[in-house]
Design a protein around this motif. Structure first.
Motif, PDB file in Angstrom:
ATOM      1  N   TRP A  66       0.835  -1.198   0.000  1.00 30.71           N
ATOM      2  CA  TRP A  66       0.000   0.000   0.000  1.00 30.71           C
ATOM      3  C   TRP A  66       0.875   1.255   0.000  1.00 30.71           C
ATOM      4  O   TRP A  66       0.662   2.164  -0.806  1.00 30.71           O
ATOM      5  CB  TRP A  66      -0.939  -0.022   1.207  1.00 30.71           C
ATOM      6  CG  TRP A  66      -1.729   1.239   1.377  1.00 30.71           C
ATOM      7  CD1 TRP A  66      -1.521   2.200   2.316  1.00 30.71           C
ATOM      8  CD2 TRP A  66      -2.838   1.676   0.594  1.00 30.71           C
ATOM      9  NE1 TRP A  66      -2.438   3.224   2.161  1.00 30.71           N
ATOM     10  CE2 TRP A  66      -3.260   2.921   1.112  1.00 30.71           C
ATOM     11  CE3 TRP A  66      -3.524   1.150  -0.497  1.00 30.71           C
ATOM     12  CZ2 TRP A  66      -4.331   3.632   0.586  1.00 30.71           C
ATOM     13  CZ3 TRP A  66      -4.594   1.863  -1.024  1.00 30.71           C
ATOM     14  CH2 TRP A  66      -4.984   3.088  -0.483  1.00 30.71           C
ATOM     15  N   ASN A  67       1.838   1.294   0.878  1.00 30.70           N
ATOM     16  CA  ASN A  67       2.719   2.461   0.950  1.00 30.70           C
ATOM     17  C   ASN A  67       3.549   2.625  -0.321  1.00 30.70           C
ATOM     18  O   ASN A  67       3.832   3.752  -0.747  1.00 30.70           O
ATOM     19  CB  ASN A  67       3.616   2.385   2.185  1.00 30.70           C
ATOM     20  CG  ASN A  67       2.838   2.621   3.456  1.00 30.70           C
ATOM     21  OD1 ASN A  67       1.755   3.195   3.458  1.00 30.70           O
ATOM     22  ND2 ASN A  67       3.398   2.171   4.569  1.00 30.70           N
ATOM     23  N   TRP A  68       3.942   1.526  -0.932  1.00 30.20           N
ATOM     24  CA  TRP A  68       4.689   1.570  -2.194  1.00 30.20           C
ATOM     25  C   TRP A  68       3.842   2.235  -3.280  1.00 30.20           C
ATOM     26  O   TRP A  68       4.314   3.115  -4.001  1.00 30.20           O
ATOM     27  CB  TRP A  68       5.065   0.135  -2.586  1.00 30.20           C
ATOM     28  CG  TRP A  68       5.759  -0.006  -3.897  1.00 30.20           C
ATOM     29  CD1 TRP A  68       7.104   0.086  -4.134  1.00 30.20           C
ATOM     30  CD2 TRP A  68       5.156  -0.304  -5.159  1.00 30.20           C
ATOM     31  NE1 TRP A  68       7.358  -0.127  -5.471  1.00 30.20           N
ATOM     32  CE2 TRP A  68       6.173  -0.366  -6.123  1.00 30.20           C
ATOM     33  CE3 TRP A  68       3.830  -0.523  -5.556  1.00 30.20           C
ATOM     34  CZ2 TRP A  68       5.928  -0.641  -7.465  1.00 30.20           C
ATOM     35  CZ3 TRP A  68       3.579  -0.793  -6.891  1.00 30.20           C
ATOM     36  CH2 TRP A  68       4.632  -0.846  -7.823  1.00 30.20           C
ATOM     37  N   TRP A  69       2.578   1.822  -3.386  1.00 27.92           N
ATOM     38  CA  TRP A  69       1.691   2.401  -4.400  1.00 27.92           C
ATOM     39  C   TRP A  69       1.440   3.883  -4.108  1.00 27.92           C
ATOM     40  O   TRP A  69       1.500   4.720  -4.993  1.00 27.92           O
ATOM     41  CB  TRP A  69       0.380   1.620  -4.478  1.00 27.92           C
ATOM     42  CG  TRP A  69      -0.562   2.142  -5.528  1.00 27.92           C
ATOM     43  CD1 TRP A  69      -0.228   2.536  -6.797  1.00 27.92           C
ATOM     44  CD2 TRP A  69      -1.959   2.329  -5.405  1.00 27.92           C
ATOM     45  NE1 TRP A  69      -1.350   2.951  -7.473  1.00 27.92           N
ATOM     46  CE2 TRP A  69      -2.428   2.830  -6.643  1.00 27.92           C
ATOM     47  CE3 TRP A  69      -2.871   2.108  -4.382  1.00 27.92           C
ATOM     48  CZ2 TRP A  69      -3.764   3.121  -6.874  1.00 27.92           C
ATOM     49  CZ3 TRP A  69      -4.204   2.392  -4.627  1.00 27.92           C
ATOM     50  CH2 TRP A  69      -4.641   2.894  -5.847  1.00 27.92           C
ATOM     51  N   LEU A  70       1.176   4.183  -2.841  1.00 27.52           N
ATOM     52  CA  LEU A  70       0.936   5.592  -2.489  1.00 27.52           C
ATOM     53  C   LEU A  70       2.171   6.449  -2.764  1.00 27.52           C
ATOM     54  O   LEU A  70       2.042   7.602  -3.179  1.00 27.52           O
ATOM     55  CB  LEU A  70       0.536   5.724  -1.021  1.00 27.52           C
ATOM     56  CG  LEU A  70      -0.869   5.247  -0.699  1.00 27.52           C
ATOM     57  CD1 LEU A  70      -1.151   5.461   0.773  1.00 27.52           C
ATOM     58  CD2 LEU A  70      -1.902   5.945  -1.544  1.00 27.52           C
ATOM     59  N   GLY A  71       3.351   5.898  -2.547  1.00 27.73           N
ATOM     60  CA  GLY A  71       4.571   6.633  -2.851  1.00 27.73           C
ATOM     61  C   GLY A  71       4.652   6.980  -4.325  1.00 27.73           C
ATOM     62  O   GLY A  71       5.017   8.101  -4.699  1.00 27.73           O
ATOM     63  N   ALA A  72       4.288   6.023  -5.182  1.00 27.47           N
ATOM     64  CA  ALA A  72       4.279   6.287  -6.623  1.00 27.47           C
ATOM     65  C   ALA A  72       3.251   7.353  -6.974  1.00 27.47           C
ATOM     66  O   ALA A  72       3.518   8.260  -7.772  1.00 27.47           O
ATOM     67  CB  ALA A  72       3.998   4.998  -7.382  1.00 27.47           C
ATOM     68  N   LEU A  73       2.062   7.267  -6.376  1.00 21.01           N
ATOM     69  CA  LEU A  73       1.027   8.277  -6.625  1.00 21.01           C
ATOM     70  C   LEU A  73       1.475   9.648  -6.132  1.00 21.01           C
ATOM     71  O   LEU A  73       1.227  10.664  -6.792  1.00 21.01           O
ATOM     72  CB  LEU A  73      -0.281   7.891  -5.926  1.00 21.01           C
ATOM     73  CG  LEU A  73      -1.022   6.682  -6.482  1.00 21.01           C
ATOM     74  CD1 LEU A  73      -2.226   6.356  -5.600  1.00 21.01           C
ATOM     75  CD2 LEU A  73      -1.450   6.913  -7.923  1.00 21.01           C
ATOM     76  N   ASP A  74       2.138   9.665  -5.000  1.00 22.36           N
ATOM     77  CA  ASP A  74       2.584  10.935  -4.435  1.00 22.36           C
ATOM     78  C   ASP A  74       3.666  11.576  -5.306  1.00 22.36           C
ATOM     79  O   ASP A  74       3.659  12.791  -5.508  1.00 22.36           O
ATOM     80  CB  ASP A  74       3.086  10.729  -3.004  1.00 22.36           C
ATOM     81  CG  ASP A  74       3.104  12.020  -2.217  1.00 22.36           C
ATOM     82  OD1 ASP A  74       2.034  12.642  -2.079  1.00 22.36           O
ATOM     83  OD2 ASP A  74       4.194  12.419  -1.768  1.00 22.36           O
TER      84      ASP A  74
END
Length: 93
Positions: A66-74
């Motif tokens: 989840w944090n990996w995906w959010l990092g990409a979105l961010d």
């Protein structure tokens, strides 16, 4: 976003009930905020979340995915880091 459905699917797919509840709550909050819809021109769905989490490295836990995906979105759009989960508190007691 159906939070209960997402929690069920995440729990079954990633075999992590505690983190599934936390991630589903954060995903629901992210969907409610409307930023994802505005950035990508479509609603955040259970399928979208699960597909993107599958793209993360296989050894990652659900919270790390989840944090990996959010990092990409961010990085690409900004404003998503606030929906990340702390790995040390991703379990409900």
């Amino acid at each position: 976003m159906d939070r209960q459905e997402l929690e069920r699917v995440l729990s079954e797919t990633f075999d992590d009930t505690g983190a599934a509840a936390v991630v589903a709550r954060q995903a629901g909050d992210m969907a409610d905020g409307g930023q994802f819809d505005a950035d990508f021109g479509g609603e955040l769905t259970v399928e979208t979340v699960v597909e993107n989490l599958h793209d993360a490295p296989g050894e990652y836990s659900l919270a790390e995915r989840w944090n990996w995906w959010l990092g990409a979105l961010d990085i690409s759009h900004g404003g998503y880091a606030r929906f990340s989960v702390r790995p040390d508190v991703d379990r409900q007691s």
